[in-house]
Scaffold this motif. Structure first.
Motif, PDB file in Angstrom:
ATOM      1  N   ARG A 357     -12.761  -3.038  -3.448  1.00  0.00           N
ATOM      2  CA  ARG A 357     -11.613  -3.706  -2.426  1.00  0.00           C
ATOM      3  C   ARG A 357     -10.716  -3.119  -2.814  1.00  0.00           C
ATOM      4  N   ASN A 358     -10.320  -2.942  -4.044  1.00  0.00           N
ATOM      5  CA  ASN A 358      -8.830  -2.326  -4.402  1.00  0.00           C
ATOM      6  C   ASN A 358      -8.945  -1.155  -3.583  1.00  0.00           C
ATOM      7  N   TYR A 361      -7.653  -1.259  -0.578  1.00  0.00           N
ATOM      8  CA  TYR A 361      -6.503  -1.868  -0.059  1.00  0.00           C
ATOM      9  C   TYR A 361      -5.366  -1.239  -0.084  1.00  0.00           C
ATOM     10  N   THR A 365      -3.164  -0.693   3.383  1.00  0.00           N
ATOM     11  CA  THR A 365      -1.848   0.101   3.130  1.00  0.00           C
ATOM     12  C   THR A 365      -1.390   1.085   3.433  1.00  0.00           C
ATOM     13  N   ASP A 393     -10.898 -11.063   1.792  1.00  0.00           N
ATOM     14  CA  ASP A 393      -9.961 -11.413   0.738  1.00  0.00           C
ATOM     15  C   ASP A 393      -9.248 -11.063   1.554  1.00  0.00           C
ATOM     16  N   ALA A 394      -8.308 -12.274   2.021  1.00  0.00           N
ATOM     17  CA  ALA A 394      -7.064 -12.082   2.651  1.00  0.00           C
ATOM     18  C   ALA A 394      -6.252 -11.411   2.849  1.00  0.00           C
ATOM     19  N   SER A 395      -5.653 -11.127   1.744  1.00  0.00           N
ATOM     20  CA  SER A 395      -4.903  -9.461   1.716  1.00  0.00           C
ATOM     21  C   SER A 395      -4.948  -8.695   2.427  1.00  0.00           C
ATOM     22  N   LEU A 396      -6.497  -8.000   2.298  1.00  0.00           N
ATOM     23  CA  LEU A 396      -7.035  -7.080   2.969  1.00  0.00           C
ATOM     24  C   LEU A 396      -6.952  -7.601   4.693  1.00  0.00           C
ATOM     25  N   ARG A 399      -3.685  -7.066   5.982  1.00  0.00           N
ATOM     26  CA  ARG A 399      -3.651  -5.522   6.555  1.00  0.00           C
ATOM     27  C   ARG A 399      -3.994  -5.069   7.139  1.00  0.00           C
ATOM     28  N   ASP A 706      -4.169 -23.908  -3.819  1.00  0.00           N
ATOM     29  CA  ASP A 706      -5.132 -24.864  -2.888  1.00  0.00           C
ATOM     30  C   ASP A 706      -5.478 -26.057  -3.236  1.00  0.00           C
ATOM     31  N   ARG A 735       0.605 -22.827   0.592  1.00  0.00           N
ATOM     32  CA  ARG A 735       1.164 -22.508   1.386  1.00  0.00           C
ATOM     33  C   ARG A 735       1.378 -23.315   2.969  1.00  0.00           C
TER      34      ARG A 735
ATOM     35  N   ARG B  41      -5.134 -16.842  -7.838  1.00  0.00           N
ATOM     36  CA  ARG B  41      -6.125 -16.060  -6.700  1.00  0.00           C
ATOM     37  C   ARG B  41      -7.329 -15.961  -6.904  1.00  0.00           C
ATOM     38  N   LYS B  44     -12.591 -13.023  -5.948  1.00  0.00           N
ATOM     39  CA  LYS B  44     -13.139 -12.058  -5.288  1.00  0.00           C
ATOM     40  C   LYS B  44     -12.106 -11.127  -4.393  1.00  0.00           C
ATOM     41  N   MET B  45     -11.097 -11.439  -5.204  1.00  0.00           N
ATOM     42  CA  MET B  45      -9.469 -10.796  -4.139  1.00  0.00           C
ATOM     43  C   MET B  45      -9.650  -9.736  -4.857  1.00  0.00           C
ATOM     44  N   CYS B  46      -8.592  -8.589  -4.636  1.00  0.00           N
ATOM     45  CA  CYS B  46      -8.540  -7.449  -5.150  1.00  0.00           C
ATOM     46  C   CYS B  46      -6.993  -7.552  -6.087  1.00  0.00           C
ATOM     47  N   SER B  47      -7.210  -6.541  -6.489  1.00  0.00           N
ATOM     48  CA  SER B  47      -6.329  -6.662  -8.530  1.00  0.00           C
ATOM     49  C   SER B  47      -4.734  -6.213  -7.324  1.00  0.00           C
ATOM     50  N   PHE B  48      -4.475  -6.355  -6.635  1.00  0.00           N
ATOM     51  CA  PHE B  48      -3.235  -5.945  -6.413  1.00  0.00           C
ATOM     52  C   PHE B  48      -2.543  -7.103  -5.658  1.00  0.00           C
ATOM     53  N   GLU B  50       1.302  -8.470  -3.531  1.00  0.00           N
ATOM     54  CA  GLU B  50       2.812  -7.685  -2.959  1.00  0.00           C
ATOM     55  C   GLU B  50       3.527  -9.527  -3.633  1.00  0.00           C
ATOM     56  N   LEU B  77      -3.561   2.343  -7.971  1.00  0.00           N
ATOM     57  CA  LEU B  77      -5.440   2.641  -9.154  1.00  0.00           C
ATOM     58  C   LEU B  77      -4.696   2.803 -10.161  1.00  0.00           C
ATOM     59  N   LEU B  80      -3.982   0.701 -13.280  1.00  0.00           N
ATOM     60  CA  LEU B  80      -5.280  -0.362 -13.373  1.00  0.00           C
ATOM     61  C   LEU B  80      -5.618   0.540 -14.282  1.00  0.00           C
TER      62      LEU B  80
END
Lengths: 784, 152
Positions: A357-358, A361, A365, A393-396, A399, A706, A735, B41, B44-48, B50, B77, B80
């Motif tokens: 998922r990185n 991401y 972007t 993942d909410a940040s994905l 985007r 949360d 938030r 976090r 399962k969330m990504c490593s990045f 903002e 990347l 990492l």
């Protein structure tokens, strides 16, 4: 292999109260009489601190030790100074003050022992601050250390200079560093080069000093030197257009270096997962990007190589993808051939399908940055982008949402809207508002038909009504109003939606307005576009009344419902008004609300000239009206039938049994706040049941963490009866996520003073929280 | 790179390397806020993420979070890979490194980092060279009288 336990920090004791140094000040000499207080070894201190059970205990241990350390510094013990400072640096990391160690850093750096220098320089980097003049005092030591030719020592000095060197220090020491650039030892040279980078950042004028050696350095084979040089050239080019022009001539050389890296078999020393020195590759690509930007010739020179790297890099692991990613960024930023650009966008498209998922991401972007300039290339990957809406993942998914909205155009609008609306139904709460407004905006720009547009807005209001902006209601009413052919369709759809759910305020408002305007079409029974629906007046009026009664309805919504009822009374001519005659609408009188109702009352007045209409929206005025009537019984359940007549319809509507005046609204009360989590109470006293008090408890969360497993329990005095309804949920996302609401019903027939005790339990920031408290300042109106 | 932080799952700081000049107060505030943000976090969330005007790259190794703040034009990347390389170096030096090693030998963790990064930039891409340099320095510390051959 070095054992982790192998490092010990010298002798076990330090001498306290001994002045006048000397190496012979070790413990164990019975001939010397002095106070010997054993001082802790670093690792022993760490253990002791970790053994402390409470914060207070830890503080005690540390304060005691710091006192020892201070004393030791005062007495100037050179032998153990390094250990004392090391301990001080440890407690500094825990957050305790350590400024009294600053001078000791200086002394240690000036010492000839390497152990001292190592800790001293570390201390300087951690404790000395360029804002304080004290930091300048190490300049001389650094100068000495740089020129003495002991590589590890030179390394320490350069490291410290490049970490905390101020502009002044950099100016002073630039000549020393320059000398080291072309020294024989690669170990020192690579550090000198990066120190030069730091110096240029602090003192841009030093560029003139460090630019000339670059050409020669670029011929080095040592990877560390090469990497440093490329970083240095990058820094020079970013700061000066002249330098940029100057270095364009090395583009062919850079291309050659990179080509050699990727084509020759990898060296185990510098490779990661089969990719040759990815750090170096990425740095070269970045410099090429800067040099090729807006420059045709340079871009041309690197074209082939970029294509080669883009196609040949192993993408099975992150290292290769890092190189590929940098390549894509470079291709998109320089004047590359069209085919190469498409290749780059396609690589990003492939990234979107990567299981990592990185990688997804960075793809999202980057595509977002390109969607304006390379729209059609990005459009080709629309299906994959839409798939990414389903990301957990909410940040994905955020985007993906932004990108999806940017990709909507007139040809794909129907398909896209379908996906986006599906997303709206299940997306995380903090994305709802953006998604809703994005859909509405796109609908406005690209709606193929008016009916589709109305359907879309309707769906958004049904799914995410609480998250739309204020103008959505006005927009929709205007849209419907202007589409005459769709009035019947709209009012039916809205009626159905309202019948199902009266909690979404914007939807309720629009539906009420629409029913008021086109109620006759609703009752007419026929509409070509949707299934025939049999609705009679009673049902319609009952529904509007339900809206008026509901404690979920905002004052504005009640206003809409009231207006609609008034309008309908002139448009309908049925006999049976039984439904509306049962209860009196609950009218609240906040300031703006009063204005709105006054406005609506005036509207109603225009609709029916005959009937006397209250100009002031107050219950007492309604009572006055009732006084004009005769023969209405006080029986709530079975009011007598009344003659229908157009002019009298309004009066019938208001023909209600005597009811006590509706009370003033009770102000809300904030009862709890902790770390961004708040609890609010709002009170309602339904006029038809004076013993009843309805309290709505709302839990909100504006912190970064949360709130989960939220449970609220309550207790009241024995003379009162309390009933808790099930809460809306147990979780309040961070938030400003969707709050939890819970209804308390309190029966207080004896009008006993209300007291309320609350018990909250929840998880927040990985801790379980329990709070028990009595609510103060309960308004008297809640029980009197 | 602007800074690197190492912290435990309870939010205890284990290493802080700042490559930009900031007051102690500012560093504490940034550390506190960032630690809170990263700890919140889900796995399962990504490593990045903002954060303010920076890009944050973080990765968890056992009980330790490695967290770097990079600038807008930096490659997430490869960052990492930088984090991973640092962990590998620690692992080689300590032999199967764990959080306790970093706690009890924090100064060593700094020394190793300082042989890998300088001024926020990568200075040496060969693992062998970095470890050799540390070995030489450790030897020099133990026996100052020993004459050293050049490191390479």
């Amino acid at each position: 292999m070095l054992s982790r336990k192998g490092r010990r920090w010298g002798a076990d004791a330090c001498v306290v109260g001994f002045s006048g140094g000397g190496v012979g000040a070790e413990f164990g000499d019975p001939l010397r009489e002095r106070m010997v207080v054993p001082s802790l070894k670093l690792q022993d201190l760490i253990e002791e601190i970790r053994g402390a059970k409470t914060q207070a205990q830890e503080r005690e241990v540390i304060q005691k030790e710091c006192a020892h350390i201070r004393a030791s510094f005062r007495d100037g013990d050179p032998v153990h100074r390094h250990r004392q400072l090391a301990k001080l640096l440890y407690v500094h990391m825990l957050g305790y003050p350590a400024h009294f160690g600053q001078m000791e850093c200086l002394k240690l750096i000036a010492s000839s022992r390497f152990t001292d220098k190592r800790v001293g320089y570390l201390g300087a980097m951690l404790l000395l601050d360029e804002r304080h003049d004290a930091h300048l005092l190490i300049t001389n030591s650094i100068k000495n250390d740089l020129s003495q030719g002991i590589q590890p020592v030179q390394g320490l000095a350069l490291c410290t200079l490049s970490t905390m060197g101020s502009a002044e220090m950099c100016r002073d020491l630039a000549p020393e560093v320059e000398k080291l650039l072309l020294q024989p030892s690669p170990y020192v040279r690579k550090k000198a080069i990066l120190t030069a980078v730091h110096m240029i950042r602090k003192v841009p004028e030093l560029s003139s000093v460090f630019l000339p050696p670059c050409a020669q350095l670029l011929h080095e084979r040592h990877h560390g030197i090469l990497l440093g040089t490329i970083t240095l050239i990058t820094e020079l080019c970013e700061r000066s257009p002249a330098a940029l022009r100057h270095f364009r001539k090395v583009v062919p050389q850079l291309v050659q270096i990179l080509r050699t890296l990727v084509t020759t078999g990898y060296s185990t020393e510098h490779s990661i997962s089969g990719v040759s020195d990815p750090f170096l590759q990425v740095q070269i690509l970045r410099l090429l990007r800067i040099l090729g930007r807006n420059h045709e010739d340079s871009s041309e020179t690197m074209n082939d190589l970029l294509a080669q790297v883009a196609t040949n890099t192993d993408t099975s692991r992150n290292a290769g993808n890092a190189v590929l990613f940098e390549t894509v960024l470079t291709i998109m930023d320089i004047r590359s051939a069209a085919g190469l650009r498409v290749l780059a966008v396609n690589i990003l498209g492939r990234f979107l399908l990567n299981s990592d998922r990185n990688i997804r991401y960075v793809a999202l972007t980057s595509l977002l940055r390109l969607v304006q300039s390379d729209h059609s290339a990005v459009q080709r990957h629309r299906p994959t982008v839409v798939e990414c809406l389903r990301e957990t993942d909410a940040s994905l998914s955020r985007r993906a949402l932004e990108l999806s909205l940017a990709l909507v155009n007139s040809s794909n609008v129907r398909a896209m809207m379908q996906e986006l609306q599906a997303f709206l139904e299940s997306c995380p709460p903090d994305l709802r508002a953006d998604c809703a407004s994005g859909i509405l905006l796109a609908a406005e720009r690209f709606a193929p038909t008016k009916r589709w547009h109305i359907d879309t807005i309707l769906h958004v209001l049904t799914t995410a009504g609480t998250h739309v902006q204020d103008d959505a209601v006005a927009n929709l009413t205007q849209l419907i109003g202007g589409a005459q052919e769709l009035h019947a369709y709209s009012v039916r759809r809205l009626y159905n939606a309202l019948a199902e759910n009266i909690s979404q305020q914007p939807l309720v408002q629009v539906a009420a307005w629409c029913i008021g305007e086109y109620g006759d079409l609703l009752l007419a029974g026929n509409c070509e576009e949707i299934e025939p629906l049999q609705v009679d007046e009673e049902e319609v009026l009952a529904l509007l009344e339900k809206v008026l009664q509901s404690h979920m309805s905002l004052p504005a919504t009640r206003g809409y419902a009231l207006t609609a009822l008034m309008k309908l009374s002139t448009r309908l001519c049925g006999d049976n008004k039984a439904a509306i005659l049962e209860k009196m609408p609950l009218v609240e009188r906040d300031g703006p609300q009063a204005d709105e109702e006054a406005k609506e009352s005036k509207e109603a007045a225009q609709l029916s000239e005959a009937a006397p209409v209250p100009t002031e929206p107050q219950a007492s005025q309604l009572l006055d009206l009732l006084d004009l009537l005769d023969g209405t019984s006080g029986d709530v359940q079975h009011p007598p039938p009344l003659d229908p007549s157009p002019g009298g319809a309004l009066v019938h509507l208001l023909d209600l049994p005597c009811a006590p005046p509706s009370p003033a609204p009770i102000p809300d009360l904030k009862v709890f706040e902790r770390e961004g989590v708040q609890l609010n109470l709002s009170f309602i006293r339904p006029p038809e049941n004076p013993a009843l008090l309805l309290i709505t408890v709302t839990a909100t969360n504006f912190s970064e963490g949360d709130v989960t497993h939220f449970i609220c329990q309550a207790a009241v005095p024995k003379s009162l009866q309390l009933q808790l309804q099930a809460p809306s949920g147990n979780t309040v996302p961070a938030r400003g996520g969707l709050p939890i609401t819970q209804l308390f019903r309190i029966l207080n027939p004896n009008k006993a003073p209300l007291r309320l005790k609350l018990r909250l339990t929840y998880n927040h920031f990985h801790q379980s929280v329990q709070e028990i408290f009595e609510v103060n300042n309960l308004p008297v109106e809640s029980w009197q | 790179m602007q800074f690197m932080l190492l912290f435990s799952r309870q939010g205890k700081l284990r290493l802080q390397k700042w490559y930009v000049p900031l007051s102690d107060k500012e560093k504490k505030k940034i550390t506190r806020e960032l630690v809170q943000t990263v700890l919140a976090r889900k796995p399962k969330m990504c490593s990045f993420l903002e954060w303010r005007d920076l890009k944050i790259v973080y990765k968890r190794y056992a009980s330790l979070y490695f967290c770097c703040a990079i600038e807008d034009q930096d490659n997430e990347l490869i960052t990492l890979e930088i984090i991973h390389r640092y962990v590998e170096l620690l692992d080689k030096y300590f032999g199967s490194v764990c959080e306790l090693d970093i706690i009890f030998n924090f100064e060593k963790a700094y020394f190793i980092l300082d042989e890998f990064l300088l001024g926020g930039e990568v200075q040496e891409t060969s693992k062998k060279n970095v470890l050799k340099a540390i070995e030489q320095a450790d030897l020099l510390q133990e026996s100052p009288k020993k004459t050293l051959s050049p490191i390479f």
